[in-house]
Scaffold this active site. Structure first.
Site, PDB file in Angstrom:
ATOM      1  N   SER A  29       2.450  13.440   8.055  1.00  0.00           N
ATOM      2  CA  SER A  29       2.323  12.311   7.120  1.00  0.00           C
ATOM      3  C   SER A  29       3.039  12.589   5.807  1.00  0.00           C
ATOM      4  CB  SER A  29       0.843  12.016   6.856  1.00  0.00           C
ATOM      5  OG  SER A  29       0.172  13.182   6.399  1.00  0.00           O
ATOM      6  N   ASN A 116     -10.580  16.502   5.054  1.00  0.00           N
ATOM      7  CA  ASN A 116     -11.205  15.187   5.241  1.00  0.00           C
ATOM      8  C   ASN A 116     -11.749  14.607   3.936  1.00  0.00           C
ATOM      9  OD1 ASN A 116     -10.549  15.610   7.864  1.00  0.00           O
ATOM     10  ND2 ASN A 116     -12.636  16.005   8.589  1.00  0.00           N
ATOM     11  N   THR A 161      -2.521 -34.974  -5.092  1.00  0.00           N
ATOM     12  CA  THR A 161      -3.298 -34.543  -3.928  1.00  0.00           C
ATOM     13  C   THR A 161      -2.417 -34.923  -2.737  1.00  0.00           C
ATOM     14  OG1 THR A 161      -4.432 -36.664  -3.722  1.00  0.00           O
ATOM     15  CG2 THR A 161      -5.539 -34.981  -5.053  1.00  0.00           C
ATOM     16  N   SER A 283      24.774 -19.601  -4.513  1.00  0.00           N
ATOM     17  CA  SER A 283      25.182 -19.658  -3.113  1.00  0.00           C
ATOM     18  C   SER A 283      26.642 -19.248  -3.027  1.00  0.00           C
ATOM     19  CB  SER A 283      25.003 -21.081  -2.575  1.00  0.00           C
ATOM     20  OG  SER A 283      25.848 -21.272  -1.454  1.00  0.00           O
ATOM     21  N   ASN A 291      19.507 -21.116  -6.715  1.00  0.00           N
ATOM     22  CA  ASN A 291      18.379 -21.024  -5.792  1.00  0.00           C
ATOM     23  C   ASN A 291      17.204 -20.237  -6.376  1.00  0.00           C
ATOM     24  OD1 ASN A 291      19.805 -22.430  -3.809  1.00  0.00           O
ATOM     25  ND2 ASN A 291      20.746 -20.538  -3.051  1.00  0.00           N
ATOM     26  N   GLU A 296      10.791 -17.795  -3.726  1.00  0.00           N
ATOM     27  CA  GLU A 296      10.668 -17.811  -2.262  1.00  0.00           C
ATOM     28  C   GLU A 296      10.184 -16.458  -1.742  1.00  0.00           C
ATOM     29  OE1 GLU A 296      14.251 -19.895  -0.462  1.00  0.00           O
ATOM     30  OE2 GLU A 296      14.718 -19.936  -2.587  1.00  0.00           O
ATOM     31  N   TYR A 323     -14.336  11.229  10.600  1.00  0.00           N
ATOM     32  CA  TYR A 323     -12.878  11.140  10.485  1.00  0.00           C
ATOM     33  C   TYR A 323     -12.210  11.190  11.851  1.00  0.00           C
ATOM     34  CZ  TYR A 323      -8.045  12.280   9.308  1.00  0.00           C
ATOM     35  OH  TYR A 323      -6.682  12.270   9.219  1.00  0.00           O
ATOM     36  N   LYS A 331      -2.411   4.724   4.987  1.00  0.00           N
ATOM     37  CA  LYS A 331      -1.657   4.838   3.731  1.00  0.00           C
ATOM     38  C   LYS A 331      -0.399   3.986   3.634  1.00  0.00           C
ATOM     39  CE  LYS A 331      -3.331   9.472   3.499  1.00  0.00           C
ATOM     40  NZ  LYS A 331      -3.841   9.197   4.870  1.00  0.00           N
TER      41      LYS A 331
END
Ligand code: ARG
Length: 464
Positions: A29, A116, A161, A283, A291, A296, A323, A331
């Site tokens: 890890s 642990n 609405t 663009s 844009n 977005e 564990y 993670k």
């Protein structure tokens, strides 16, 4: 066949062979948990102090450990540290380097501790810090929204609405709606932080330890409210990360809604706001385009953040206590979600700070679409003592008439109005203007500029 290596120096006492390369690849890890280096070292330093205070290691060993760990930290921070996949994770990488630096005392650090409780601590400290960062970033965004709200406290815009014009509202009111939403996000991170603030260190592998440790001391040194009360739960629990991810998911959902509004509002069809060049892109083929890419992307961030929340929930479900290595999968997703939440909050704050709302276009949009029809119905109730349902019906007929005439409600003549209901008088025109409409909505929490200004004042004090 892939090659195998020597047995692991940290736990390989009973192993003749080292791990297969593929085993190492799936097991290690260090590629991502190196992000926990500072927390790992902070936790180890507190643990060493406690061991010395309890007479479990000597003061001089503890001092050597604490000093050596600072050296390791500075090596990591300056990029000089050689991370090793063979040493699996951040915990063993740090300890192995400590041994190179200070020799034998390094081997005493892991007394009364296990990886642990160590990883449970490190990750918890990291997530707790992210809660603090999220709360600070939320406050910054609220401040940016408040500046917008104050500038246009009485600017009228259409309230929607179904994305259909409903009633006129004020720009300030709309901005404050997000300030309120973000208040709940802020509180969710705060609640999560409070709930996670118990120290797992000292749970050891799972059962606690026979050494006379002082868990209150380490808990206090690391800023926790108390040590966790059950050692099995302490090493098996990842709720703190799930609490964080849940809060992050809801916050990202809110950002996504605001982002969507910015996309709509900045379009040529709406022109409610102009986004700054700093937060827009062009663009490569259509020269006229500007844009709202940042909006977005913010709108999309909820996908991975909510995904992380779901992923970790799935990792944890069905795990027998305590564990299991499954939990190492906690993670990467959490790191990614936190990084992207912070980025989205920062980008949104930048966009909101820079954007220019166009008062003229907001008000032009508010004055079309029969936005004051409810005001007309309310006037019929108040002035002619009509039951609201009847007033609704009469107003509907007036809207139909205006639609046929190709005009809006205030453009109808009194004669035309009277053709629908003969009791209508000149006074009706007072409520048909959108400024009058918003000014009349003075109920607590309503859109009247007076209400909005009071809320702005309250928020300014709160955020100061
Ligand atoms: N790298 C491990 C993790 O992230 C640390 C804990 C390892 N504990 C163990 N018993 N193998 O979960």
């Amino acid at each position: 066949m892939t090659d195998t290596k020597q047995a692991n120096t940290m736990w390989g006492g009973r192993f003749a062979d080292g791990p297969d390369a593929i085993m190492e690849a799936i097991n290690a890890s260090i590629g991502f948990d190196r992000r926990l280096a500072a927390q790992d070292i902070e936790g180890s330093r507190a643990h060493a102090s406690m061991l010395a205070a309890q007479g479990i290691v000597t003061d001089s060993d503890a001092e050597a450990i604490r000093k050596g760990l600072l050296t390791v930290l500075s090596e990591i921070e300056s990029g000089k540290f050689q991370f090793s996949t063979e040493l699996e994770d951040i915990h063993m990488n740090v300890e192995a380097r400590l041994r190179e630096l200070i020799g034998e005392p390094a081997g005493r650090l892991h007394t009364a501790r296990s990886r642990n409780d160590q990883v449970a601590l490190d990750f918890r400290l990291w997530v707790r810090d992210q809660c603090d960062q999220a709360m600070a970033a939320i406050t910054a965004l609220q401040q940016a929204l408040l500046v917008q709200a104050e500038a246009g406290a009485d600017w009228v815009m259409p309230g929607f609405t179904h994305l259909q014009t409903a009633q006129p509202v004020t720009w300030g009111h709309h901005m404050l709606a997000y300030v309120e939403m973000l208040k709940r996000d802020y509180k969710r991170f705060g609640d999560a932080r409070k709930r996670m603030n118990e120290c797992p260190l000292g749970a050891a592998a799972l059962a606690g330890t026979s050494f006379p440790i002082d868990r209150d001391m380490t808990a206090k040194a690391l800023g926790f409210d108390r040590p966790s009360a059950n050692s099995l739960d302490a090493v098996a629990d990842r709720d703190f990360a799930l609490d964080f991810l849940s809060a992050a998911s809801i916050c990202a959902m809110h950002l996504s809604r605001l982002a969507e509004e910015l996309v709509i509002w900045s379009s040529a069809q709406f022109r409610f706001v102009a986004l700054s060049d700093r937060f827009s892109t062009g663009s490569s083929i259509m020269p006229q385009k500007k844009n709202p890419d940042a909006a977005e992307l913010i709108r999309a961030k909820i996908a991975r953040i909510f995904g992380a929340n779901t992923a970790l929930t799935m990792v944890m479900k069905g795990l027998a206590l305590t564990y299991s290595k499954d939990m190492q999968e906690d993670k990467e997703q959490t790191f990614d979600a936190a990084d992207n939440l912070m980025l989205a909050l920062a980008a949104m704050t930048g966009m909101v700070s820079d954007m220019q709302a166009n008062r003229e276009n907001l008000e032009a949009a508010a004055s079309s679409g029969f936005s004051t029809a409810t005001d007309l119905a309310d006037w019929l109730v108040r002035t002619l003592d009509m039951p609201f349902r009847d007033a609704h019906h009469v107003t509907g007929a007036l809207v139909k008439l205006a639609e046929d005439q190709g005009c809006d409600l205030p453009d109808l003549t009194l004669e035309q109005m009277k053709s629908v209901h003969s009791d209508i008088t000149e006074g009706v025109f007072e409520v048909l203007g959108m400024h009058n409409s918003v000014a009349s909505r003075t109920s607590y929490g309503g859109t009247a500029p007076a209400q909005v200004r009071a809320q702005i004042a309250r928020w300014k004090e709160k955020l100061a």
